[in-house]
Structure formats: structure tokens, C-alpha cells
Design an enzyme around this catalytic site. Structure first.
Site, PDB file in Angstrom:
ATOM      1  CG  ASP A  34      -1.881   1.096   1.319  1.00 36.23           C
ATOM      2  OD1 ASP A  34      -1.856   1.967   0.431  1.00 36.23           O
ATOM      3  OD2 ASP A  34      -2.666   1.137   2.276  1.00 36.23           O
ATOM      4  CG  ASP A  55      -2.956   3.612  -2.543  1.00 31.89           C
ATOM      5  OD1 ASP A  55      -4.052   3.025  -2.472  1.00 31.89           O
ATOM      6  OD2 ASP A  55      -2.468   4.234  -1.588  1.00 31.89           O
ATOM      7  CD  GLU A  56      -5.359  -1.243  -0.038  1.00 36.94           C
ATOM      8  OE1 GLU A  56      -5.695  -2.103   0.770  1.00 36.94           O
ATOM      9  OE2 GLU A  56      -6.049  -0.236  -0.291  1.00 36.94           O
TER      10      GLU A  56
HETATM   11  N1  DCP Z   1      -8.775   8.693  -1.300  1.00 39.91           N
HETATM   12  C1  DCP Z   1      -9.780   9.623  -1.533  1.00 39.91           C
HETATM   13  N2  DCP Z   1     -10.822   9.761  -0.647  1.00 39.91           N
HETATM   14  C2  DCP Z   1     -10.873   8.982   0.464  1.00 39.91           C
HETATM   15  C3  DCP Z   1      -9.867   8.031   0.706  1.00 39.91           C
HETATM   16  C4  DCP Z   1      -8.818   7.916  -0.202  1.00 39.91           C
HETATM   17  O1  DCP Z   1      -9.739  10.332  -2.543  1.00 39.91           O
HETATM   18  N3  DCP Z   1     -11.892   9.131   1.334  1.00 39.91           N
HETATM   19  C5  DCP Z   1      -7.644   8.614  -2.250  1.00 39.91           C
HETATM   20  C6  DCP Z   1      -6.520   9.497  -1.766  1.00 39.91           C
HETATM   21  C7  DCP Z   1      -5.498   8.564  -1.219  1.00 39.91           C
HETATM   22  C8  DCP Z   1      -5.728   7.303  -2.037  1.00 39.91           C
HETATM   23  O2  DCP Z   1      -7.122   7.297  -2.326  1.00 39.91           O
HETATM   24  O3  DCP Z   1      -4.184   9.081  -1.369  1.00 39.91           O
HETATM   25  C9  DCP Z   1      -5.333   6.043  -1.323  1.00 39.91           C
HETATM   26  O4  DCP Z   1      -6.118   5.876  -0.158  1.00 39.91           O
HETATM   27  P1  DCP Z   1      -5.548   5.219   1.140  1.00 39.91           P
HETATM   28  O5  DCP Z   1      -6.705   4.861   1.998  1.00 39.91           O
HETATM   29  O6  DCP Z   1      -4.588   4.123   0.805  1.00 39.91           O
HETATM   30  O7  DCP Z   1      -4.790   6.386   1.901  1.00 39.91           O
HETATM   31  P2  DCP Z   1      -3.398   7.079   1.616  1.00 39.91           P
HETATM   32  O8  DCP Z   1      -2.604   6.383   0.587  1.00 39.91           O
HETATM   33  O9  DCP Z   1      -3.647   8.531   1.367  1.00 39.91           O
HETATM   34  O10 DCP Z   1      -2.668   6.984   3.024  1.00 39.91           O
HETATM   35  P3  DCP Z   1      -2.058   5.701   3.744  1.00 39.91           P
HETATM   36  O11 DCP Z   1      -0.609   5.995   3.884  1.00 39.91           O
HETATM   37  O12 DCP Z   1      -2.741   5.632   5.058  1.00 39.91           O
HETATM   38  O13 DCP Z   1      -2.337   4.504   2.891  1.00 39.91           O
HETATM   39 CA    CA Z   2      -2.315   4.127   0.625  1.00 38.16          CA
END
Ligand code: DCP
Ligand code: CA
Length: 413
Positions: free
Chosen positions: A16, A111-112
Site C-alpha cells: 500500500d 495504490d494497493e
Molecule cells: N482517497 C480519496 N478519498 C478517500 C480516501 C482515499 O480520494 N476518502 C484517495 C486518496 C489517497 C488514495 O485514495 O491518497 C489512497 O487511499 P488510502 O486509503 O490508501 O490512503 P493514503 O494512501 O492517502 O494513506 P495511507 O498511507 O494511510 O495509505
Molecule cells: Ca495508501
């Protein structure tokens, strides 16, 4: 043989990317590093936060929070409107890197992903070593960090990656799954929603260890079969396979014109552009098509679709375009009228024969040329390489990120 490996001998990897949208912005603009940053709507706008940097999370910012509240919690936070195309592009690169290591990749989101690295030791060394190499490649190519969890099953792998963020690597050795999960709160278990968590807390269950210890009949009675499944996962037992997506059976691109079109040259140029996109998608997947299809929608919304079988399977811009042009000529010969939408598809796919022969044939030269073109485009954008025909589209469509921004957004994929 991988199929003979029992579930408890598997090496499942969950990967992730960390603060994905922010990380992509930081790769373009390093001055954002180390600072509270949030992607999602300009400061003062009414949007919500899509992604908050870890620095911003310390102030309580998180995805889904209204920007106005985020600004109150962290006045120094830098807000970036964001551009989804950039994230889609970075995501495609991320998944491409993963598939370079193994075809056993199950994408979960932008991203996962899950990877099954069982039996890969002779190739990459222990799973943790493979994970380190994957992480390093993502940093090299995208300048983005990832967190990785490794375990015998999906659940524990995912929980592990969540717990070692950011830029972490956590392997739970076989046999340690239950002990690893036991102290964690219910919310840490993927698939366990708020309603179920509340129901369980009502029963005095607060940790995954307590959930694992619940007698099956009680769980079954209170939560049904899903309760039993959750309890299995809480024990670290999860034999679900990593499922790569089914291969795509066809590729197509189409666009609706801003105004109905009578100009044949413009139809040709658009067809050329769409065909190049289809052919590039085929090549990226290592496929060739045996059938080309043309779709036309006239101004009165009558829609026709015509197909042409190719003599040899192909992923060449020129071969597919010639077939498309023949179909267009036939269609317009039958009915010459203003066109509202044009589309091209490639179907009846076969794996591409990518072998270059010892003495280059014209096909080999074409193959090498397309490889070079595709590499250039991967680096500099699709319009880095253009034919005279597609260049004239510049007058019709605005350009964005080195690609034409057509009305149908699916086109810019
Ligand atoms: N995303 C979004 N709205 C949300 C959740 C996520 O647009 N409510 C988008 C932005 C994030 C991406 O999806 O960058 C990936 O979501 P993740 O839940 O994996 O969160 P992040 O990558 O931002 O942070 P982490 O380091 O916790 O994975
Ligand atoms: Ca992420």
C-alpha cells in the site's frame, strides 16, 4: 509446485503506497516534503480532504474531512487541488512494477494490491527480500514510499502493512498470526464494519483475541455466518487466494465530437488517434487483435458497428488503422451524414508474438519501432510522438498532460 503448497506455507504480500496523492505531488514538488499537506480542493473551497500527509495527520486531518475543518485544525497546512490523471498515471506505473515481479497480483485500488510470492524464493530470495526490492523500485520510478505486510494470508498481510506505515515492512512468521492479531482492536480487522464492531462490543468483545476466543455457536447466533468468517480471520486463518483480474477480452476507445462532424479528414484524424490508443493498450498488455471494429453514431443517434477480420493478428497502429479506414469508407459509402461519435475496438485477442528473429524482417523493424514509441510515450506523454494526421487534432481539442483531452474521459486512459 506452487499448487501443492498448503495455505499455511504461503507468502502473501500486501502493499500500500503511503499518503498516495500527497506522495505524487511531492515527487513533482519536493518543497512539499516534511510539511503538512493535503490534496483535495483549494484552500477556502467547499471540498473534502482526499489525502493528508502524515505531518497533517498529526493535527487530526484525514481523508473525507471537510476542507474548512481541516484549515481550522491545521492553519499551516498546504492545500493542493490535485489532478486525478496524475494519480491514475502513477497508479498504472505502480501496478506495472508489481506485475514485473509476478503475474499473481490482485489490484485492490489505485495504490494497493496483494501479491502471492509463494515459491518465489529461488528467484527473489525470501519474501521480505523481494518486498525490499519492490519497494526500492517504486521509490526509484515514482519517488513514492510503500508499506508492505507479509503473512500466510490476506488478512494478516493487510493488517501488517497498516501497522508499519509509512515506509514499513512487517513480516508475520507462519504460526504467529493469532498472537500478532490478538491485542489489536476490532477496527483493525479488514472487513469488520462499524455495525458489527458495535454489536461485538455489546457482547464484551473489544480485541481480535477476544473475537477469536468467542464460541462459534454464539457468533453464529448473533452475527450469522459472517461472524464465523470474521472469527476465522481474527485467528489469522485466511485461505482466500490472490486473484489476478480476468484478462481483458477487447480494447476500445471512442469519443463524441464537440459538434457533429461532416469533415472526412477530421474523422480520419480522430480514428487514427483512437486507433493509436487502442494499439498502444494492446501492446502494453502483450496482446494482438484478430478483429477490428468501427463504431459510428450519426447526428440522429443511429449507431452502427462494423467488424473486419485481420489476416494476421496485429497490434500495429498502421495495420489496425488501415482496417478501421476500410470500415469507415464502407460505412460512409452506405450513408454519408454528419457523425456524432466515432469509436474503434480491437477484439479476438491473442498473445503477441514478441520474438524478434535473427535476421530482422519488416515486422521486426515495426515491432522495435513501436517499442521505442511506447517507451517515449511512457516517459513524455502520448503526444510526444505524433503522426501528421493526429497533429491536426490540436486545433480541435485542448491538450492536457501531453495528451488530447477528449470529451469522453475514458479516452484519456
Ligand atoms: N482517497 C480519496 N478519498 C478517500 C480516501 C482515499 O480520494 N476518502 C484517495 C486518496 C489517497 C488514495 O485514495 O491518497 C489512497 O487511499 P488510502 O486509503 O490508501 O490512503 P493514503 O494512501 O492517502 O494513506 P495511507 O498511507 O494511510 O495509505
Ligand atoms: Ca495508501
Amino acid at each position: 509446485m506452487r499448487t501443492s503448497v498448503p495455505h499455511h506455507g504461503r507468502r502473501i504480500l500486501h502493499i500500500d503506497l503511503d499518503a498516495f496523492f500527497v506522495a505524487v505531488e511531492r515527487a513533482r514538488n519536493p518543497s512539499l516534503r516534511g510539511k503538512p499537506v493535503a490534496v483535495g480542493g483549494e484552500a477556502g473551497s467547499r471540498g473534502v480532504v482526499a489525502c493528508a500527509s502524515y505531518e497533517a495527520r498529526r493535527y487530526g486531518l484525514k481523508a473525507g474531512m471537510p476542507i474548512a475543518l481541516a484549515m481550522k485544525l491545521c492553519p499551516d497546512c498546504i492545500f493542493i487541488p490535485g489532478a486525478f490523471e496524475r494519480y491514475a498515471q502513477a497508479s498504472a506505473c505502480f501496478h506495472r512494477i508489481l506485475r514485473d515481479f509476478t503475474p499473481d497480483v490482485e489490484p485492490l485500488s489505485l495504490d494497493e494490491a496483494f501479491l502471492d510470492l509463494t515459491g518465489f524464493e529461488p528467484h527473489y530470495g525470501p519474501a521480505a527480500e523481494a518486498a525490499t526490492r519492490i519497494k526500492a523500485r517504486i521509490v526509484r520510478e515514482l519517488d513514492v514510499t510503500a508499506s508492505v505486510g507479509i503473512a500466510t494470508g490476506k488478512t494478516v498481510a493487510k493488517v501488517a502493512s497498516d501497522r508499519c506505515k509509512p515506509d514499513g515492512l512487517l513480516e508475520v512468521p507462519p504460526g504467529q498470526e493469532a498472537a500478532f492479531l490478538a491485542p489489536l482492536p476490532l477496527d483493525d480487522l479488514p472487513g469488520l464494519g462499524d455495525t458489527t464492531a458495535n454489536a461485538l462490543r455489546g457482547l464484551g468483545v473489544a480485541t481480535l483475541g477476544q473475537l477469536a476466543a468467542m464460541p462459534a455457536p454464539v457468533l453464529r447466533q448473533r452475527l450469522g455466518w459472517y461472524g464465523l468468517l470474521l472469527s476465522e480471520w481474527a485467528k489469522g486463518r485466511d485461505s482466500r487466494p490472490v486473484l489476478p483480474p480476468a484478462p481483458q477480452k477487447s480494447f476500445s476507445r471512442e469519443t463524441t465530437f464537440p459538434q457533429d462532424v461532416a469533415d472526412r479528414d477530421l474523422l480520419r484524424a480522430t480514428l487514427r488517434y483512437l486507433t493509436e490508443r487502442v494499439a498502444a493498450a494492446l501492446r502494453a498488455e502483450g496482446k494482438e487483435a484478430r478483429c477490428v471494429a468501427l463504431k459510428l453514431r450519426y447526428a440522429d443517434f443511429t449507431t452502427i458497428s462494423r467488424q473486419h477480420a485481420l489476416r494476421h493478428p496485429s497490434a500495429s497502429d498502421d495495420a489496425l488503422f488501415q482496417a478501421g479506414m476500410a470500415l469507415l469508407g464502407q460505412a460512409l459509402g452506405k450513408r454519408w451524414d454528419k457523425v456524432r461519435l466515432i469509436g474503434v475496438g480491437a477484439a479476438d485477442l491473442v498473445p503477441a508474438d514478441l520474438q524478434l528473429s535473427l535476421f530482422p524482417t519488416s515486422r521486426d523493424r515495426e515491432l522495435s519501432l513501436y517499442r521505442a514509441v511506447d517507451r517515449l510515450r511512457a516517459r513524455y506523454g502520448f503526444l510526444a510522438v505524433q503522426t501528421g494526421l493526429t497533429q491536426r487534432l490540436g486545433r480541435l481539442y485542448p491538450q492536457e498532460n501531453e495528451d488530447y483531452r477528449l470529451k469522453t474521459s475514458a479516452l484519456s486512459r
